[in-house]
Design a protein around this motif. Structure first.
Motif, short mmCIF file in Angstrom:
data_model
loop_
_atom_site.label_atom_id
_atom_site.label_comp_id
_atom_site.label_asym_id
_atom_site.label_seq_id
_atom_site.Cartn_x
_atom_site.Cartn_y
_atom_site.Cartn_z
N THR A 54 0.81 -1.22 0.00
CA THR A 54 0.00 0.00 0.00
C THR A 54 0.85 1.27 0.00
O THR A 54 0.30 2.37 -0.03
CB THR A 54 -0.93 0.02 1.23
N SER A 73 -3.74 -3.75 -8.77
CA SER A 73 -5.00 -3.41 -8.09
C SER A 73 -5.16 -1.94 -7.76
O SER A 73 -4.21 -1.16 -7.71
CB SER A 73 -5.20 -4.26 -6.83
N ASP A 74 -6.41 -1.61 -7.48
CA ASP A 74 -6.78 -0.25 -7.10
C ASP A 74 -6.08 0.21 -5.83
O ASP A 74 -5.92 1.41 -5.59
CB ASP A 74 -8.30 -0.19 -6.88
N GLN A 76 -3.08 0.16 -5.21
CA GLN A 76 -1.84 0.86 -5.56
C GLN A 76 -2.09 2.09 -6.45
O GLN A 76 -1.16 2.62 -7.05
CB GLN A 76 -0.86 -0.11 -6.24
N ALA A 77 -3.32 2.54 -6.48
CA ALA A 77 -3.66 3.68 -7.34
C ALA A 77 -2.89 4.95 -6.96
O ALA A 77 -2.43 5.69 -7.84
CB ALA A 77 -5.16 3.95 -7.28
N ASP A 78 -2.73 5.20 -5.66
CA ASP A 78 -2.02 6.41 -5.24
C ASP A 78 -0.54 6.35 -5.62
O ASP A 78 0.06 7.36 -6.00
CB ASP A 78 -2.16 6.61 -3.73
N ARG A 81 -0.40 7.00 -9.33
CA ARG A 81 -0.65 8.41 -9.63
C ARG A 81 0.62 9.25 -9.42
O ARG A 81 0.97 10.09 -10.26
CB ARG A 81 -1.78 8.95 -8.75
N ASN A 94 -5.26 -5.59 -12.98
CA ASN A 94 -6.37 -5.69 -12.04
C ASN A 94 -7.12 -7.01 -12.21
O ASN A 94 -8.33 -7.08 -12.03
CB ASN A 94 -7.33 -4.52 -12.23
N LEU A 182 -13.22 -6.03 -4.55
CA LEU A 182 -12.68 -5.20 -3.48
C LEU A 182 -12.83 -5.88 -2.12
O LEU A 182 -13.87 -6.47 -1.82
CB LEU A 182 -13.39 -3.85 -3.45
#
Length: 268
Positions: A54, A73-74, A76-78, A81, A94, A182
């Motif tokens: 994370t 996966s979502d 690790q979106a940050d 970004r 994903n 999720l």
């Protein structure tokens, strides 16, 4: 002189791309890995660790001058970004199914110019998966299985885990939860949901900590659960089942099948 296709400096934010690239003989491209990587063992010795799951050390990643970063996966979106804003190309896969894992291997292989090797590797993984499914297909009984991904709160198994339970000879007691990508959608309101499903086998894989069968058995009301009554509580190491890569298709599936085959011997 041979022409090198694809990215030359890859950072892998999770274990599965590292394992795949090593298997394809493309590990020379990897310049950084996740600190949770255990497969293959040499990766931990040879490659710098720059991320958790994370979180990630963005400056450390940028210092490696990657031309490609692979994550999952979502969650690790940050991280993605921040790297994209820094001008880095990022691929966040994903996939949440067994077929998704095979497709992931093929796509990653194609991205690094190793499509043929990826197809061959995927075939070597698929053969034993099919063999396990064939062995369990003729079982006279298939146990009801509760897979617990986390204990506080209770989180049931994700999609590929439910599929592997079925391939190994079991029946996932929360198939509707497994369909939810999720983790928040796989949280159980309370242990009564498990009691009501009456699993005959409990598989625990608490990411980052050891599964404690005695603690599970002591939960209020769980003495009535068939798996608890017969002592069928087993750990599946999180490193071989909770990441959607080769480990889950190989050692993860084998571990589940071993537990269920032993259950069949005792309870058929």
């Amino acid at each position: 002189m041979s022409i090198v296709h694809g990215p030359r400096r890859i950072v892998c934010l999770t274990e599965e791309p590292t394992e795949v690239l090593y298997a394809l003989g493309e590990d020379w491209r990897i310049v950084g890995i996740s600190g949770f990587t255990v497969r293959p063992p040499q990766a931990r010795r040879d490659k710098p660790k720059v991320s958790a799951f994370t979180s990630a050390r963005i400056e450390a990643i940028l210092a490696l001058k990657p031309d490609f970063v692979v994550g999952f996966s979502d969650i690790q979106a940050d991280i993605a970004r921040a790297l994209v804003k820094a001008g880095i190309e990022v691929w966040i896969a994903n996939h949440r199914s067994v077929e998704g894992i095979f497709d992931y291997i093929l796509r990653l292989g194609a991205l690094v110019g190793a499509a043929a090797a990826a197809q061959a590797y995927a075939a070597t993984l698929r053969a034993p998966v099919d063999a396990v499914a064939a062995r369990s297909a003729h079982w006279p009984r298939r146990p009801r299985v509760y897979f617990e991904e986390w204990d506080e709160p209770l989180i049931t198994g994700i999609g590929w885990v439910g599929e592997l339970v079925a391939l190994a000879g079991g029946i996932d007691v929360f198939p509707e939860r497994a369909a939810m990508p999720l983790a928040r959608d796989r949280i159980l309101a309370d242990g009564g949901e498990v009691i009501a499903r009456a699993p005959e086998v409990i598989l625990g894989s608490w990411c980052g900590k050891k599964f404690r069968p005695a603690r599970v058995a002591a939960r209020p009301g769980w003495a009535a659960v068939p798996a608890v009554r017969t002592g069928e509580l087993h750990e599946i190491k999180s490193s071989i089942i909770l990441q959607p890569g080769p480990a889950a298709l190989g050692d993860g599936l084998d571990a589940i099948h071993g537990v269920l085959a032993a259950w069949l011997t005792r309870h058929a």
